[in-house]
Design a protein around this motif. Structure first.
Motif, PDB file in Angstrom:
ATOM      1  N   SER A  27       0.825  -1.203   0.000  1.00  0.00           N
ATOM      2  CA  SER A  27       0.000   0.000   0.000  1.00  0.00           C
ATOM      3  C   SER A  27       0.861   1.256   0.000  1.00  0.00           C
ATOM      4  N   ALA A  28       1.962   1.227   0.752  1.00  0.00           N
ATOM      5  CA  ALA A  28       2.862   2.379   0.785  1.00  0.00           C
ATOM      6  C   ALA A  28       3.470   2.626  -0.591  1.00  0.00           C
ATOM      7  N   ASP A  29       3.779   1.556  -1.302  1.00  0.00           N
ATOM      8  CA  ASP A  29       4.331   1.700  -2.650  1.00  0.00           C
ATOM      9  C   ASP A  29       3.307   2.306  -3.606  1.00  0.00           C
ATOM     10  N   LEU A  30       2.042   1.912  -3.441  1.00  0.00           N
ATOM     11  CA  LEU A  30       0.994   2.461  -4.302  1.00  0.00           C
ATOM     12  C   LEU A  30       0.727   3.925  -3.974  1.00  0.00           C
ATOM     13  N   GLY A  31       0.650   4.239  -2.680  1.00  0.00           N
ATOM     14  CA  GLY A  31       0.447   5.611  -2.236  1.00  0.00           C
ATOM     15  C   GLY A  31      -0.852   6.234  -2.701  1.00  0.00           C
ATOM     16  N   GLU A  32      -1.906   5.419  -2.867  1.00  0.00           N
ATOM     17  CA  GLU A  32      -3.160   5.942  -3.413  1.00  0.00           C
ATOM     18  C   GLU A  32      -4.217   6.231  -2.361  1.00  0.00           C
ATOM     19  N   PHE A  33      -4.093   5.643  -1.165  1.00  0.00           N
ATOM     20  CA  PHE A  33      -5.100   5.849  -0.137  1.00  0.00           C
ATOM     21  C   PHE A  33      -4.486   5.528   1.217  1.00  0.00           C
ATOM     22  N   PRO A  34      -5.022   6.128   2.290  1.00  0.00           N
ATOM     23  CA  PRO A  34      -4.470   5.882   3.629  1.00  0.00           C
ATOM     24  C   PRO A  34      -4.680   4.445   4.073  1.00  0.00           C
ATOM     25  N   THR A  35      -3.644   3.863   4.641  1.00  0.00           N
ATOM     26  CA  THR A  35      -3.706   2.487   5.131  1.00  0.00           C
ATOM     27  C   THR A  35      -3.079   2.418   6.508  1.00  0.00           C
ATOM     28  N   VAL A  36      -3.735   1.703   7.402  1.00  0.00           N
ATOM     29  CA  VAL A  36      -3.194   1.521   8.743  1.00  0.00           C
ATOM     30  C   VAL A  36      -3.263   0.041   9.106  1.00  0.00           C
ATOM     31  N   VAL A  37      -2.385  -0.383   9.995  1.00  0.00           N
ATOM     32  CA  VAL A  37      -2.429  -1.732  10.550  1.00  0.00           C
ATOM     33  C   VAL A  37      -3.011  -1.614  11.958  1.00  0.00           C
ATOM     34  N   GLY A  38      -4.091  -2.307  12.227  1.00  0.00           N
ATOM     35  CA  GLY A  38      -4.732  -2.180  13.535  1.00  0.00           C
ATOM     36  C   GLY A  38      -5.554  -3.400  13.878  1.00  0.00           C
ATOM     37  N   ASN A  39      -6.319  -3.289  14.952  1.00  0.00           N
ATOM     38  CA  ASN A  39      -7.158  -4.396  15.407  1.00  0.00           C
ATOM     39  C   ASN A  39      -8.597  -4.200  14.935  1.00  0.00           C
ATOM     40  N   THR A  40      -9.314  -5.297  14.804  1.00  0.00           N
ATOM     41  CA  THR A  40     -10.686  -5.260  14.314  1.00  0.00           C
ATOM     42  C   THR A  40     -11.583  -6.040  15.262  1.00  0.00           C
ATOM     43  N   MET A  41     -12.733  -5.433  15.597  1.00  0.00           N
ATOM     44  CA  MET A  41     -13.679  -6.107  16.475  1.00  0.00           C
ATOM     45  C   MET A  41     -14.684  -6.909  15.666  1.00  0.00           C
ATOM     46  N   CYS A  42     -14.999  -8.089  16.162  1.00  0.00           N
ATOM     47  CA  CYS A  42     -16.026  -8.933  15.564  1.00  0.00           C
ATOM     48  C   CYS A  42     -17.008  -9.320  16.657  1.00  0.00           C
ATOM     49  N   THR A  43     -18.272  -9.041  16.433  1.00  0.00           N
ATOM     50  CA  THR A  43     -19.286  -9.348  17.437  1.00  0.00           C
ATOM     51  C   THR A  43     -20.312 -10.316  16.868  1.00  0.00           C
ATOM     52  N   LEU A  44     -21.153 -10.860  17.749  1.00  0.00           N
ATOM     53  CA  LEU A  44     -22.188 -11.790  17.333  1.00  0.00           C
ATOM     54  C   LEU A  44     -23.475 -11.075  16.956  1.00  0.00           C
TER      55      LEU A  44
END
Length: 284
Positions: A193-210
């Protein structure tokens, strides 16, 4: 669900066959993948799926069809009048499309639906003798502290209590599994994604609920829900299949495939696997 293989492989090792920890599956005369409308007695899994290297899953059937059409263009496998038949056409539970080494599968909404899909998907890859498979879930979500239009590469999936675990009842017993995703894969996607440089990208956590509303606070006026992901997509785990997730933080929670599909440029296999990488056309 089909518990993936007994041995944990070294992260980054993409040369192993998909494994199962259930020793009885190999001895079965026939294995019916009911919700895929596929069976080992009626379908030649190694011929159909043996070359699969990337499995991309998402909730929407139409989104996954659009994704496979895009992949065909990116891999140089598209041609005028090309058709992409639904491999699971015998059922209305899920859809499945394939082009080259890429498999695109829908999983519906919610943990139970994706659990059923993953159960049969992992067994299918096992029967097909697939090796070096990378599994990625793509989709949209809400977000906290993330600008709309961003792509979130999931490092860990969290449950509704913010725990890094997935709880399941198996034969009356509580079983808890970790939800760590493949760190090497996450960093590789971030570099792409950094090489493409077309949109903001972050590495983070994701919540999943029932639950879509109450567990995610969507029933509360003006509440801004945390992102949700695929809690069952465990990282380099017992199946030896690196897993990750891409989440599009999109305004009004709309379909984020327009942005997410640009990440397929990152889904290129290691050198020597014969998949051509086509540069992203301008304006896409």
């Amino acid at each position: 669900m089909a518990s993936p293989g007994a041995e944990t492989k070294k992260p980054g090792n993409h040369n192993d066959f998909v494994q199962l920890c259930n020793p009885h599956v190999a001895a079965m005369e026939e294995d019916v993948l009911y919700h895929f409308s596929l069976s080992t007695s009626t379908h030649d899994f190694p011929t159909m799926f043996g070359d699969v290297k990337f499995v991309c899953v998402g909730g929407s059937p139409s989104r996954m069809k659009a994704f496979i059409k895009y992949m065909a263009v990116e891999l140089g496998l598209d041609h005028p009048g090309a058709e992409y038949p639904d491999i699971c056409e015998g059922t209305d539970r899920y859809v499945m499309y394939k082009v080259g080494p890429v498999l695109s599968v829908s999983h519906g909404m919610g943990v139970p639906s994706i659990a059923i899909m993953l159960h049969e998907l992992i067994k299918m890859l096992y029967h097909a003798r697939c090796s070096g498979v990378t599994l990625i879930r793509i989709g949209t979500s809400g977000g906290i502290g993330v600008e709309p239009g961003s792509v979130v590469i999931t490092r860990q999936a969290l449950d509704a209590c913010f725990k890094q675990e997935f709880e399941q009842i198996v034969l009356g017993k509580r079983v808890v599994r970790n939800t760590h995703l493949d760190e090497q894969l996450a960093q590789e996607l971030a570099r792409c994604s950094a090489d493409l440089g077309e949109f903001p990208t972050v590495v983070g956590n994701t919540m999943c609920t029932l639950d879509f509303y109450e567990a995610s606070a969507l029933h509360v006026p003006r509440a801004r829900p945390p992102g949700r992901g695929a809690l069952l997509l465990r990282g380099e785990g017992q199946a030896g299949v690196p897993a990750g997730g891409l989440r599009g933080r999109h305004p009004q929670h709309r379909d984020g495939v327009v942005r997410l599909r640009r990440h397929v440029q990152c889904l290129r296999p290691p050198s020597g696997r014969g998949v051509r990488h086509t540069p992203q056309p301008p304006g896409r």
